[in-house]
Design a protein around this motif. Structure first.
Motif, mmCIF file in Angstrom:
data_model
loop_
_atom_site.group_PDB
_atom_site.id
_atom_site.type_symbol
_atom_site.label_atom_id
_atom_site.label_comp_id
_atom_site.label_asym_id
_atom_site.label_seq_id
_atom_site.Cartn_x
_atom_site.Cartn_y
_atom_site.Cartn_z
ATOM 1 N N GLU A 169 5.679 4.142 12.650
ATOM 2 C CA GLU A 169 6.731 3.442 11.914
ATOM 3 C C GLU A 169 6.175 2.634 10.746
ATOM 4 N N GLN A 170 5.056 1.951 10.968
ATOM 5 C CA GLN A 170 4.538 1.025 9.958
ATOM 6 C C GLN A 170 3.578 1.671 8.960
ATOM 7 N N ILE A 171 2.883 2.743 9.386
ATOM 8 C CA ILE A 171 1.824 3.299 8.541
ATOM 9 C C ILE A 171 1.992 4.798 8.280
ATOM 10 N N PHE A 172 1.993 5.605 9.317
ATOM 11 C CA PHE A 172 1.925 7.046 9.123
ATOM 12 C C PHE A 172 3.093 7.600 8.308
ATOM 13 N N ASP A 173 4.311 7.179 8.629
ATOM 14 C CA ASP A 173 5.471 7.656 7.868
ATOM 15 C C ASP A 173 5.512 7.076 6.452
ATOM 16 N N PRO A 174 5.407 5.738 6.264
ATOM 17 C CA PRO A 174 5.445 5.182 4.903
ATOM 18 C C PRO A 174 4.290 5.656 4.022
ATOM 19 N N PHE A 175 3.111 5.886 4.611
ATOM 20 C CA PHE A 175 1.955 6.341 3.841
ATOM 21 C C PHE A 175 1.952 7.857 3.654
ATOM 22 N N MET A 176 2.935 8.527 4.239
ATOM 23 C CA MET A 176 3.067 9.984 4.111
ATOM 24 C C MET A 176 1.778 10.683 4.560
ATOM 25 N N VAL A 177 1.283 10.292 5.724
ATOM 26 C CA VAL A 177 0.004 10.793 6.232
ATOM 27 C C VAL A 177 0.185 12.193 6.817
ATOM 28 N N PRO A 178 -0.610 13.162 6.364
ATOM 29 C CA PRO A 178 -0.545 14.497 6.981
ATOM 30 C C PRO A 178 -0.890 14.414 8.456
ATOM 31 N N VAL A 221 0.834 -1.203 0.000
ATOM 32 C CA VAL A 221 0.000 0.000 0.000
ATOM 33 C C VAL A 221 0.869 1.254 0.000
ATOM 34 N N ALA A 222 1.969 1.228 0.768
ATOM 35 C CA ALA A 222 2.865 2.388 0.818
ATOM 36 C C ALA A 222 3.414 2.725 -0.566
ATOM 37 N N LYS A 223 3.780 1.704 -1.325
ATOM 38 C CA LYS A 223 4.294 1.953 -2.675
ATOM 39 C C LYS A 223 3.246 2.641 -3.539
ATOM 40 N N LYS A 224 2.001 2.203 -3.405
ATOM 41 C CA LYS A 224 0.913 2.788 -4.176
ATOM 42 C C LYS A 224 0.658 4.227 -3.751
ATOM 43 N N VAL A 225 0.608 4.462 -2.461
ATOM 44 C CA VAL A 225 0.336 5.798 -1.941
ATOM 45 C C VAL A 225 1.446 6.767 -2.322
ATOM 46 N N GLN A 226 2.687 6.309 -2.267
ATOM 47 C CA GLN A 226 3.828 7.178 -2.557
ATOM 48 C C GLN A 226 3.874 7.637 -4.005
ATOM 49 N N GLU A 227 3.151 6.966 -4.888
ATOM 50 C CA GLU A 227 3.075 7.398 -6.290
ATOM 51 C C GLU A 227 2.295 8.699 -6.418
ATOM 52 N N ASP A 228 1.328 8.908 -5.520
ATOM 53 C CA ASP A 228 0.486 10.110 -5.563
ATOM 54 C C ASP A 228 -0.106 10.360 -4.183
ATOM 55 N N PRO A 229 0.709 10.858 -3.247
ATOM 56 C CA PRO A 229 0.265 11.010 -1.858
ATOM 57 C C PRO A 229 -0.995 11.844 -1.705
#
Length: 241
Positions: free
Chosen positions: A82-91, A47-55
Motif C-alpha cells: 500500500e505504501q511503497i510497491f503500488d505508489p512506486f510502481m515496482v515490478p 518519492v512516489a511523485k518522482k518515481v512516477q515521472e519515469d518509472p
C-alpha cells in the motif's frame, strides 16, 4: 552515528526523500529495505511523485522486507504494498518478501544480490525497530522468528488491538541491519519523544532495542522538533560519540 534535526515533519520528509532518491538513482542494481508505518509516509509520497515521472528509471531498485507479522491492522507485506510497491510502481520481480516458512532464504538472496544498500527504519514508542520488540530482541542474530505471547508486552498489545492481533513474528536482527551500507531512521511527533530519549541515553539493552543502533557508524537518525523535544544538547553530543 549522525543526528539530523529538522524543524518540521515536512522538512524531515524532504530530507529522507532526498536520501532515498539519491540512493535509488545510483547506477546498477540497488537493494533497499524500507519500513512501513506512519512516520515515513510524507517522504514516500514525495518519492512516489518522482518515481512516477519515469518509472523505468528506477527498475534497477530491488525491494526487500525486514520482517513479517500480523501486526494490526495489516501484515507488513500488505502495508508495504500500500505504501511503497503500488505508489512506486515496482515490478513484481523486484519485490522480495520474507517467506515465513523459510526465513533464511531472505538472507541468502540479499547476500547473493550484493547486500543491502539502504535501509529506512522507524522507531516504535517502546523503542523497537524492525520487529525487534522489548526483551524479545536477539542482537546476535541475522534473522529470527519468535512468538510474541511469550513476552510481557504482548498482553498490553493484545488488549489494545484484539486477541488475534499477533501471531509469530519474523525480523532482521541487529547483525543484519549492521551489514547494510547505509541505515536511516526517521522519527517524528511528541508521542515518540520518550522513545528517542531512551534510545539515545539508556544503556544498550534488549529492553530498549534501538539503543544498539548507536553502535553503527553508518547510521543516520532524522528527528523533527517534536521527536527531539526531550533531548538536551548533552544527550545529542554524547550519542554521537
Amino acid at each position: 552515528m549522525k543526528i539530523i534535526l529538522e524543524n518540521s515533519y515536512e522538512k524531515l520528509s524532504e530530507t529522507l526523500a532526498m536520501i532515498m532518491i539519491s540512493e535509488m538513482s545510483k547506477p546498477g542494481r540497488v537493494n533497499v529495505d524500507f519500513t512501513d508505518g506512519v512516520s515515513p509516509v510524507g517522504a514516500y509520497e514525495l518519492v512516489a511523485k518522482k518515481v512516477q515521472e519515469d518509472p523505468e528509471r528506477y527498475h534497477n531498485v530491488h525491494y526487500y522486507s525486514h520482517g513479517e507479522s500480523t501486526y494490526p491492522p495489516k501484515s507488513v507485506a500488505g502495508m508495504l504494498k500500500e505504501q511503497i510497491f503500488d505508489p512506486f510502481m515496482v515490478p513484481q520481480e523486484n519485490i522480495h518478501l520474507i517467506d515465513v516458512n523459510d526465513i533464511y532464504k531472505q538472507i541468502h538472496d540479499i547476500e547473493a544480490a550484493g547486500g543491502l544498500d539502504l535501509s529506512v527504519l522507524g522507531l516504535g514508542a517502546d523503542a523497537h525497530f524492525c520487529v525487534n520488540f522489548p526483551d524479545s530482541t536477539q542482537f546476535d542474530k541475522l534473522i529470527y522468528k519468535y512468538e510474541p505471547k511469550d513476552y510481557d508486552w504482548y498482553e498490553e498489545t493484545r488488549k489494545k488491538y484484539g486477541i488475534d492481533a499477533f501471531s509469530g513474528m519474523v525480523t532482521f536482527g541487529f547483525k543484519m541491519v549492521a551489514k547494510t551500507r547505509r541505515v536511516v531512521m526517521i522519527v517524528n511527533g511528541t508521542n515518540k519523544a520518550q522513545a528517542v530519549k531512551d534510545m539515545l541515553t539508556q544503556p544498550i539493552s534488549t529492553h530498549y532495542p534501538a539503543t544498539i543502533l548507536r553502535c553503527l557508524d553508518n547510521f543516520t537518525l532524522i528527528l523533527d522538533a517534536d521527536a527531539a523535544s526531550l533531548l538536551t544538547e548533552e544527550d545529542i553530543a554524547n550519542a554521537k560519540l
